[in-house]
Design a protein around this motif. Structure first.
Motif, PDB file in Angstrom:
ATOM      1  N   GLU A  35      13.013  54.354  57.961  1.00  0.00           N
ATOM      2  CA  GLU A  35      12.070  53.821  57.746  1.00  0.00           C
ATOM      3  C   GLU A  35      12.791  52.467  57.211  1.00  0.00           C
ATOM      4  O   GLU A  35      13.769  52.759  56.306  1.00  0.00           O
ATOM      5  CB  GLU A  35      11.736  54.313  56.375  1.00  0.00           C
ATOM      6  CG  GLU A  35      10.624  53.215  55.334  1.00  0.00           C
ATOM      7  CD  GLU A  35      10.043  54.604  54.352  1.00  0.00           C
ATOM      8  OE1 GLU A  35       9.411  53.880  54.011  1.00  0.00           O
ATOM      9  OE2 GLU A  35      10.466  55.120  53.893  1.00  0.00           O
ATOM     10  N   ASP A  36      11.569  51.550  57.439  1.00  0.00           N
ATOM     11  CA  ASP A  36      12.491  49.719  57.501  1.00  0.00           C
ATOM     12  C   ASP A  36      11.734  49.260  56.159  1.00  0.00           C
ATOM     13  O   ASP A  36      10.389  48.814  56.884  1.00  0.00           O
ATOM     14  CB  ASP A  36      12.209  49.208  58.473  1.00  0.00           C
ATOM     15  CG  ASP A  36      12.400  47.641  58.773  1.00  0.00           C
ATOM     16  OD1 ASP A  36      13.188  47.217  57.454  1.00  0.00           O
ATOM     17  OD2 ASP A  36      12.180  47.184  59.298  1.00  0.00           O
ATOM     18  N   LYS A  37      12.539  49.203  54.794  1.00  0.00           N
ATOM     19  CA  LYS A  37      11.619  48.326  53.925  1.00  0.00           C
ATOM     20  C   LYS A  37      11.544  46.667  53.976  1.00  0.00           C
ATOM     21  O   LYS A  37      11.753  46.572  53.329  1.00  0.00           O
ATOM     22  CB  LYS A  37      12.112  49.636  53.208  1.00  0.00           C
ATOM     23  CG  LYS A  37      11.137  50.934  52.357  1.00  0.00           C
ATOM     24  CD  LYS A  37      11.679  50.736  51.335  1.00  0.00           C
ATOM     25  CE  LYS A  37      11.024  52.888  51.647  1.00  0.00           C
ATOM     26  NZ  LYS A  37      11.711  53.482  50.471  1.00  0.00           N
TER      27      LYS A  37
END
Length: 70
Positions: A35-37
């Motif tokens: 997941e790219d936050k």
């Protein structure tokens, strides 16, 4: 000398405060979530003549750094 690298920081437009850091030219990586936050993103700092004395600095050239210990 512990390691040599490039001076990095976040963009001035980012809302969170930032510091400069020396990023190793051969950093170790740690695999994490997929997941790219878009967390704290680091950008290489480049010289700006006027803010820095040119020479020895060169306009728009990356600034290198070293980390040393006794």
């Amino acid at each position: 000398m512990e390691y040599a690298g490039y001076l990095v920081s976040s963009l001035s437009e980012h809302v969170s405060p930032t510091n400069y850091a020396c990023l190793d030219t051969q950093p170790e990586v740690e695999l994490g979530d997929a997941e790219d936050k878009n967390g704290k993103v680091m950008y290489i700092v480049v010289a700006a003549c006027g803010s820095l004395k040119c020479p020895p600095y060169v306009q728009s050239r990356e600034i290198t750094c070293v980390v040393c210990s006794k």
